[in-house]
Design an enzyme around this catalytic site. Structure first.
Site, mmCIF file in Angstrom:
data_model
loop_
_atom_site.group_PDB
_atom_site.id
_atom_site.type_symbol
_atom_site.label_atom_id
_atom_site.label_comp_id
_atom_site.label_asym_id
_atom_site.label_seq_id
_atom_site.Cartn_x
_atom_site.Cartn_y
_atom_site.Cartn_z
ATOM 1 N N LYS A 244 38.464 39.837 42.036
ATOM 2 C CA LYS A 244 37.302 40.470 42.657
ATOM 3 C C LYS A 244 36.346 41.087 41.635
ATOM 4 O O LYS A 244 35.224 41.443 41.983
ATOM 5 C CB LYS A 244 37.754 41.521 43.670
ATOM 6 C CG LYS A 244 38.477 40.895 44.857
ATOM 7 C CD LYS A 244 38.864 41.918 45.902
ATOM 8 C CE LYS A 244 39.468 41.264 47.129
ATOM 9 N NZ LYS A 244 40.874 40.826 46.909
HETATM 10 C C1 LIG Z 1 41.374 39.898 47.886
HETATM 11 C C2 LIG Z 1 42.553 39.162 47.380
HETATM 12 C C3 LIG Z 1 42.957 37.927 47.908
HETATM 13 C C4 LIG Z 1 42.269 37.303 49.108
HETATM 14 O O1 LIG Z 1 40.985 36.850 48.839
HETATM 15 P P1 LIG Z 1 39.981 36.510 50.047
HETATM 16 O O2 LIG Z 1 38.712 36.128 49.428
HETATM 17 O O3 LIG Z 1 39.890 37.767 50.866
HETATM 18 O O4 LIG Z 1 40.616 35.409 50.834
HETATM 19 C C5 LIG Z 1 44.025 37.271 47.330
HETATM 20 N N1 LIG Z 1 44.700 37.811 46.305
HETATM 21 C C6 LIG Z 1 44.361 39.005 45.773
HETATM 22 C C7 LIG Z 1 45.164 39.548 44.660
HETATM 23 C C8 LIG Z 1 43.284 39.715 46.282
HETATM 24 O O5 LIG Z 1 42.966 40.901 45.757
#
Ligand SMILES: *Cc1c(COP(=O)(O)O)cnc(C)c1O
Length: 433
Positions: A107
């Site tokens: 993210k």
């Molecule tokens: C947010 C997250 C996900 C999921 O991603 P999305 O875009 O919400 O499907 C998967 N793994 C980790 C470690 C995350 O922080």
């Protein structure tokens, strides 16, 4: 580029307006009015392009004239200040590490890009100070805090459930200071989420404070996640084989970005939606009916989502035609027991330490490859560094995970948080600022 609301009851807006607003006034998600294919020469020459050049060309059509090219280049460079290594696990399976950013979460990419677009919007539009309000179960909050740290014109307020995030995650949220405020909620993640939702529909509040969110409903966060799919294509280990990418999914922003990349011509043959027992999407792909469910707690907790917000965008990309979607997307779901077994298996076959989310992605890939006779190169996305889920990983592998150098310093910093237990306390806090 214009963006329209998927509830079809709001005016079209420009890129920067959509970024500032987050959700459309009719509560719909914004969607680009057009997605153009990149020219074949782009893919033929991709080996000669730097990661920054790739990202610039990929995002350019979506930003349009809203940000001048020179500034957009700078934003892309600052966003992608780290690499996306591909690490082989078996002959046909490799992992794409998305966690090399400052908070060790994929993210980071979306948060850094969004923060810099908003900073530009603030410079040129001189609007009132924005308050970013987010609820986090752990991972999002750290990436948002770091991405927006010291960005002019923006305050960040992060709600997290007291005692329910790991020590490292809590430090990432609570030790930065400056424009980042951490609110410790006496409750669980759903309580944090409910308070954020209440705030966004509280007229009293939104008339006085310019509030926006920073989750993957925001187009700047969502679309910039395309960058690493293109970069991975450039760096793929077996150019002669067809490519299949498995995406461990929760709110489905990451996978949806991959599907936009495909729409732009990226030669990925198949995508896999890999989930934990929160299996709404795999279930939809199998049964044809979309049934939102209450989320259940798992070891891969960043994917504990029962009604993924971005799924409506995925449907839109395929004109709501499930048959077209199923040609490209397969879905698999796994229990915690299977996830732990996968962490062990990955370690045994390759020595690689995967986190629970990556392990779910690995399982989806394995099941897909088992059911095909074609010669594929499989990539699963490793969305977090194993240190962020250290208890599960260490208990499963009976080994210790080393703390990356860039995290050590944070562990000695002082925590500052504001304890809150009711919505009206949050409201008055937001109004006072
Ligand atoms: C947010 C997250 C996900 C999921 O991603 P999305 O875009 O919400 O499907 C998967 N793994 C980790 C470690 C995350 O922080």
């Amino acid at each position: 580029m214009k963006y329209y609301s998927l509830n079809y009851n709001s005016q079209d807006v420009s890129f920067l307006d959509a970024v500032r607003k987050g959700l459309a006034p009719d509560r719909g998600l914004y969607f680009p009015s057009d997605i153009k294919k990149l020219p074949n020469t782009f893919f033929e020459n991709i080996h000669n392009l730097s990661d920054h050049e790739i990202a610039f060309q990929v995002i350019h059509q979506f930003v349009g004239g809203d940000i001048p090219d020179s500034r957009l280049k700078k934003i892309v460079e600052e966003t992608l200040s780290f690499d996306f290594p591909i690490v082989p696990i078996t002959d046909s399976i490799a992992t794409l590490e998305l966690f090399q950013g400052p908070t060790l979460a994929f993210k980071d990419v979306g948060a850094r890009f969004m923060a810099r677009c908003l900073a530009y919007a603030n410079e040129v539009e001189k609007k009132e100070k924005l308050t970013i309000l987010v609820a986090t179960s752990g991972d999002t909050g750290g990436a948002v805090a770091d991405g927006f740290y010291k960005v002019d014109g923006i305050n960040v307020v992060i709600l997290y459930p007291k005692g329910k995030v790991s020590e490292i995650q809590e430090k990432q949220l609570t030790t930065l200071g400056e424009n980042i405020k951490a609110i410790e909620i006496d409750g669980v993640f759903d309580d944090c989420q409910d308070m954020v939702k209440s705030a966004f529909i509280d007229n009293d509040l939104i008339q006085n404070v310019a509030l926006t969110s920073a989750n993957s409903i925001n187009i700047a966060r969502w679309l910039s996640q395309m960058f690493y799919y293109f970069i991975a294509y450039k760096n793929r280990l077996h150019p002669e084989k067809k490519l299949v990418v498995s995406v461990p999914s929760g709110n489905f922003g990451n996978l949806c970005a991959g599907l936009v990349a495909k729409k732009m011509g990226l030669p990925v043959d198949q995508f896999i939606a890999s989930t934990n027992i929160n299996d709404t999407v795999p279930d939809y792909l199998n049964s044809g009916t979309y049934t939102p469910k209450k989320s259940k707690a798992t070891l891969s907790n960043a994917m504990d989502v029962g009604d993924p917000s971005n799924f409506i965008r995925i449907q839109k990309l395929f004109n709501n035609d499930i048959f077209k979607l199923k040609k490209i997307l397969k879905g698999y779901h796994y229990t915690d027991t299977e996830t732990k077994k996968a962490i062990k298996e990955i370690h045994e076959v390759s020595g690689y330490i995967a986190d629970p989310h990556g392990a779910v992605g690995y399982l989806g890939l394995k099941d897909f490859l088992k059911n095909t006779t074609d010669d594929y190169q499989g990539l699963f996305l490793e969305t977090a560094h194993p240190i962020k889920f250290v208890d599960t990983v260490e208990a499963t592998l009976k080994t210790t995970v080393e703390i990356p150098k860039r995290l050590e310093s944070i562990l000695n910093r002082e925590k500052t948080s504001i304890p809150i237990s009711r919505y009206d306390e949050l409201k008055s806090f937001l109004l006072k600022r």
